[in-house]
Each structure stands twice: as structure tokens, then as C-alpha cells.
Design an enzyme around this catalytic site. Structure first.
Site, PDB file in Angstrom:
ATOM      1  CG  ASP A 182      -1.925  -1.071   1.266  1.00  0.00           C
ATOM      2  OD1 ASP A 182      -2.246  -1.592   0.180  1.00  0.00           O
ATOM      3  OD2 ASP A 182      -2.394  -1.425   2.358  1.00  0.00           O
ATOM      4  NE  ARG A 183      -0.959   7.306  -2.240  1.00  0.00           N
ATOM      5  CZ  ARG A 183      -0.638   8.008  -3.330  1.00  0.00           C
ATOM      6  NH1 ARG A 183       0.491   8.717  -3.354  1.00  0.00           N
ATOM      7  NH2 ARG A 183      -1.432   8.023  -4.380  1.00  0.00           N
TER       8      ARG A 183
END
Length: 312
Positions: free
Chosen positions: A135-136
Site C-alpha cells: 500500500d502507498r
């Protein structure tokens, strides 16, 4: 596997050490000249290019010194290469950086775009292929393949290839049980991009997370998490289901979750897998982020203290 070139110089380590003192002992010169060899990608250990002076060297390792300079190592505040050979690149990314673009045609800087530019400086026809994602807002270790065939193979046999995936996280609150296993069935709702957990088999994907509390205070717990499965948002959903969401998780946390560190406190720390070509077990490990240790070491929440640190 690596191929010896005509002007390569080969050394074999007799004792355990690290790369800089090994180079100083065997090739002489100054620390500056030794570090220059590393920065110009002229040193390999067992066939993989190394750029860090503190890279461990074990007895029996093969150290290769190339006479020709490669491209200068990747310099980016959000990304560093921790391993590279002719087949794979393993990197550590910082939080806030996407693995790949989420919208077709997007010009946003991602791990993929950085590495694509990097490999094409060496070979204008080179490509890079995503094996898995983070995930970012999750930091940590990622693997990329240099051919589409390797990408497809690793994606197909990922669960068989990977022998260890360890994360660290800061979670809200204090756990009653200092270690345990979370098992549930996860279902992703693509309409709202949320993953939902069921304690019984409802047709979702079975997910298993083993956790251990490394340290805690009344407000936060530092956890080591080993994944038996690797489902989308697995750790975030599992910890939220225990009533202890990952600190800073605005998606699965307590409403509009605010993090005292201004980030999601989740880091992919260790990845171990069977190299798809050499068939050797390769192990990559990064430190626990210093800010994770600090927030849990304090008796009061970090925002109530005069002493803060947000850099690793």
C-alpha cells in the site's frame, strides 16, 4: 547466476566480515576509493551487485571486482535498492510512495516509474515488472523482476517461493495476549475498496496472521507479524478486528484516525524466498523504524512529549 567477464578479479572470503574492510584488505587504497567502487556498482558478492559498505560477507563468499564502471547507484529519498542481479531487483520503499500507478496514464512518481528510469539508464530497452505490491502508506521490502517470464512465474508460485514474510506495526492500545494467531475469512468489496472479515467461512479467502508483542505502553503496542497468507489489507483488517487497528489507519481505524507519526505505522521488514533462477534461499531484512520504537517506548503518547523523532 553470474558470468565472469574478462577483466573481473575474483576473491574468496576466508572469514566473516563486512564489505568495506574486505576491500581495504584485498585491494588496498583509501576508504574513499573503496566506496567509489561500490557506488559505481563494480563490486558483487556471490553474483549480486552490492553498493553498501556494511554488506555482510560470510566465509566462503565470492567477491567479484569489475574493471568497468556501471551506473551510479540509485539515489532517491523514498527508495533504495538492497539487492540486484541480472534477474531481480529488491528495494525498500518509504511510506507515501505507490508501488504502481492506480490510474492508467498517470504521471505520478511510483516505485515502478523510478525503477523503470533506473534500468533504462543502463539499457534503453530494459523493462521492469511488478511481482507484488505494498500500500502507498506501508513502507518496506518489494521485489521486481527484470523479465515478464520471471514475473509470471513468481506471481504464479509466490506462496511456494516465499518462506518468510515479516512485518512490524504499531497498533492502538495494549494487547491482553502478548502473542497469538488471527484466523478469518476476508472478502473484498470492490464498490468501496474495503475488505471485510468473518470469523467463519463465508466464502471469502482464508487469512492467517501470527503476531507477537515486542513492546507496549498503555496507548500503543509494537508488534511483529508473520503472514501465513498474503491477502489484500490482511494485517490492517486483522488488527482492526481485534480492536487494535494499525496506528494511523484512516481506512480501518477508529473513524478519522490520526497518527502521532503522520503515517500508517506498518512496515514490511523481512522477506525470504527461493530465488526463481538460482534456486538459493535469499533473505532480506530491514531495521524496525526508529519512530516505531520511540512511540512505544514512551509512557505518554508521543504528542505529549517534547522529544520526537520521525527519521530512520
Amino acid at each position: 547466476m553470474f558470468v565472469k567477464k574478462k577483466n573481473d578479479t575474483i576473491f574468496h572470503a576466508k572469514t566473516a566480515t563486512t564489505l568495506l574492510p574486505f576491500l581495504l584488505e584485498h585491494i588496498g587504497g583509501s576508504r574513499t576509493s573503496a566506496k567509489s567502487l561500490l557506488s559505481h556498482r563494480q563490486v558483487s558478492v556471490n553474483g549480486s551487485i552490492q553498493t553498501r559498505h556494511d554488506t555482510p560477507v560470510a566465509a566462503g563468499d565470492t567477491i567479484t571486482l569489475s574493471a568497468s564502471r556501471g551506473n551510479t547507484e540509485l539515489i532517491n529519498p523514498k527508495l533504495r535498492i538492497i539487492f540486484e542481479d541480472e534477474y531481480l531487483i529488491v528495494v525498500e520503499k518509504r511510506e507515501g510512495l505507490l508501488t504502481v500507478p492506480t490510474i492508467a496514464g498517470s504521471r505520478e512518481t511510483t516505485v515502478f516509474s523510478i525503477l523503470k528510469n533506473y534500468v533504462r539508464k543502463q539499457n534503453s530497452r530494459a523493462c521492469i515488472y511488478t511481482v507484488h505490491r505494498l500500500d502507498r502508506e506501508t513502507s518496506g521490502i518489494l521485489v521486481f523482476a527484470k523479465t515478464q517470464e520471471l514475473q509470471e512465474y513468481m506471481r504464479t508460485y509466490w506462496r511456494q517461493l516465499v518462506t518468510r514474510r515479516t512485518y512490524v506495526a504499531v497498533a492502538d492500545g495494549r494487547f491482553e495476549e502478548k502473542q497469538g494467531t488471527i484466523v478469518s475469512w476476508l472478502t473484498e468489496d470492490k464498490r468501496n475498496a474495503m475488505v471485510y472479515s468473518s470469523p467463519v467461512d463465508d466464502g471469502g479467502q482464508k487469512a492467517v496472521t501470527h503476531y507477537k508483542v515486542l513492546n507496549d505502553n498503555p496507548y500503543y503496542s509494537l508488534l511483529e507479524l508473520n503472514l501465513e497468507t498474503g491477502r489484500t489489507n490482511q494485517i490492517r483488517v486483522h488488527l482492526a478486528s481485534k480492536g487494535h487497528p494499525v496506528t494511523g489507519d484512516r481506512k480501518y481505524g477508529h473513524g478519522n484516525e490520526e497518527s502521532p507519526l503522520d503515517r500508517l505505522c506498518l512496515h514490511a521488514r523481512i522477506l525470504e524466498f527461493t530465488h526463481p533462477v538460482t534456486e538459493q534461499t535469499v533473505h532480506f531484512e530491514t531495521p524496525i523504524p526508529k519512530e516505531f520504537r520511540k512511540i512505544v517506548a514512551k509512557r505518554l503518547p508521543i504528542e505529549q512529549s517534547d522529544e520526537t523523532e520521525t527519521s530512520r
